[in-house]
Design a protein around this motif. Sequence first.
Motif, PDB file in Angstrom:
ATOM      1  N   MET A   1       0.848  -1.160   0.000  1.00 37.30           N
ATOM      2  CA  MET A   1       0.000   0.000   0.000  1.00 37.30           C
ATOM      3  C   MET A   1       0.897   1.226   0.000  1.00 37.30           C
ATOM      4  SD  MET A   1      -2.961  -1.299   2.688  1.00 37.30           S
ATOM      5  CE  MET A   1      -2.577   0.049   3.719  1.00 37.30           C
ATOM      6  N   VAL A   2       0.566   2.158  -0.897  1.00 39.77           N
ATOM      7  CA  VAL A   2       1.382   3.355  -1.063  1.00 39.77           C
ATOM      8  C   VAL A   2       0.540   4.593  -0.805  1.00 39.77           C
ATOM      9  CG1 VAL A   2       2.691   4.732  -2.727  1.00 39.77           C
ATOM     10  CG2 VAL A   2       2.891   2.250  -2.740  1.00 39.77           C
ATOM     11  N   GLY A   3       1.127   5.542  -0.132  1.00 34.05           N
ATOM     12  CA  GLY A   3       0.486   6.826   0.114  1.00 34.05           C
ATOM     13  C   GLY A   3       1.472   7.749   0.795  1.00 34.05           C
ATOM     14  N   ARG A   4       1.085   8.975   0.961  1.00 33.91           N
ATOM     15  CA  ARG A   4       1.993   9.954   1.556  1.00 33.91           C
ATOM     16  C   ARG A   4       1.988   9.915   3.084  1.00 33.91           C
ATOM     17  NH1 ARG A   4      -0.516  13.343  -2.630  1.00 33.91           N
ATOM     18  NH2 ARG A   4       0.961  13.437  -4.346  1.00 33.91           N
ATOM     19  N   ASN A   5       0.945   9.347   3.691  1.00 32.47           N
ATOM     20  CA  ASN A   5       0.776   9.424   5.135  1.00 32.47           C
ATOM     21  C   ASN A   5       0.827   8.026   5.761  1.00 32.47           C
ATOM     22  OD1 ASN A   5      -0.672   9.406   7.695  1.00 32.47           O
ATOM     23  ND2 ASN A   5      -1.197  11.536   7.227  1.00 32.47           N
TER      24      ASN A   5
ATOM     25  N   LEU B   1       4.138   1.410   2.299  1.00 38.17           N
ATOM     26  CA  LEU B   1       5.220   2.245   1.767  1.00 38.17           C
ATOM     27  C   LEU B   1       4.778   3.704   1.711  1.00 38.17           C
ATOM     28  CD1 LEU B   1       6.487   0.133  -1.269  1.00 38.17           C
ATOM     29  CD2 LEU B   1       7.671   0.550   0.882  1.00 38.17           C
ATOM     30  N   PRO B   2       5.172   4.501   2.682  1.00 37.69           N
ATOM     31  CA  PRO B   2       4.819   5.915   2.602  1.00 37.69           C
ATOM     32  C   PRO B   2       5.798   6.656   1.687  1.00 37.69           C
ATOM     33  CG  PRO B   2       5.894   5.436   4.685  1.00 37.69           C
ATOM     34  CD  PRO B   2       5.804   4.141   3.934  1.00 37.69           C
ATOM     35  N   PHE B   3       5.299   7.108   0.542  1.00 37.13           N
ATOM     36  CA  PHE B   3       6.099   7.948  -0.352  1.00 37.13           C
ATOM     37  C   PHE B   3       5.179   8.646  -1.338  1.00 37.13           C
ATOM     38  CE2 PHE B   3       6.249   3.903  -2.718  1.00 37.13           C
ATOM     39  CZ  PHE B   3       5.987   4.298  -4.024  1.00 37.13           C
TER      40      PHE B   3
END
Length: 156
Positions: A1-5, A30-32
Motif C-alpha cells: 500500500m502506497v500513500g503519503r501518510n 510504503l509511505p512515499f
Amino acid sequence: MVGRNRAKLESTLEHIRGQIGKAADAALVLPFDAADPGQARVGIETVIEKYGRLDVLLNNAAVVALARGEPAEARRLLAEALAVKRAAGVPRVELAYTRSNLAMLEEDPAVRSHEMRQVVEIFDEDLGAAHPTTIEGRMTASLYVREPEVARDLVR
C-alpha cells in the motif's frame, strides 16, 4: 500500500486486517509520494525486493479528477504518472495500462486509435493473444475508437 501518510496507511491496513485476517500480513506499507520519480523508483525496487515482481502500479489521482469533471486535469495527471513510471523503469505492460487510460481521454480520434493499437500490441507481445489482459485490452480499445473497421480489427 502506497500513500503519503504512514499513519493513514497503517490505519487502512488494520481495517483490512479486520476483514481478511492474517492474509493482511503480506501487505507492505510504503509511505512515499508516487509523483516523485526518485521516490517511486525506490518504492518499486522495495516491492520487487520483497515480492520478486510488481504486477500493477495504479495512480488514482486521475480517476478522482475525472470524477470531478476535470478531464484536462485527469489527462495531465495520467501523463505525469506515465512519465514517473517510465523513469522508474516499470514493465511495458504496466506502462500500457496507463497509456490506455490516457488514450481513453484523448480528444483526437486518430491519436486515440493509434495509442489503443499500440497498447494492444504490447499486451499481445508481452502476454500473448489468449491472455485475459490482452483480451480485455482489445475489447476496451475497441470501445474507444470511432472507426468501425479499426474497432473490429482490435477485437480479433
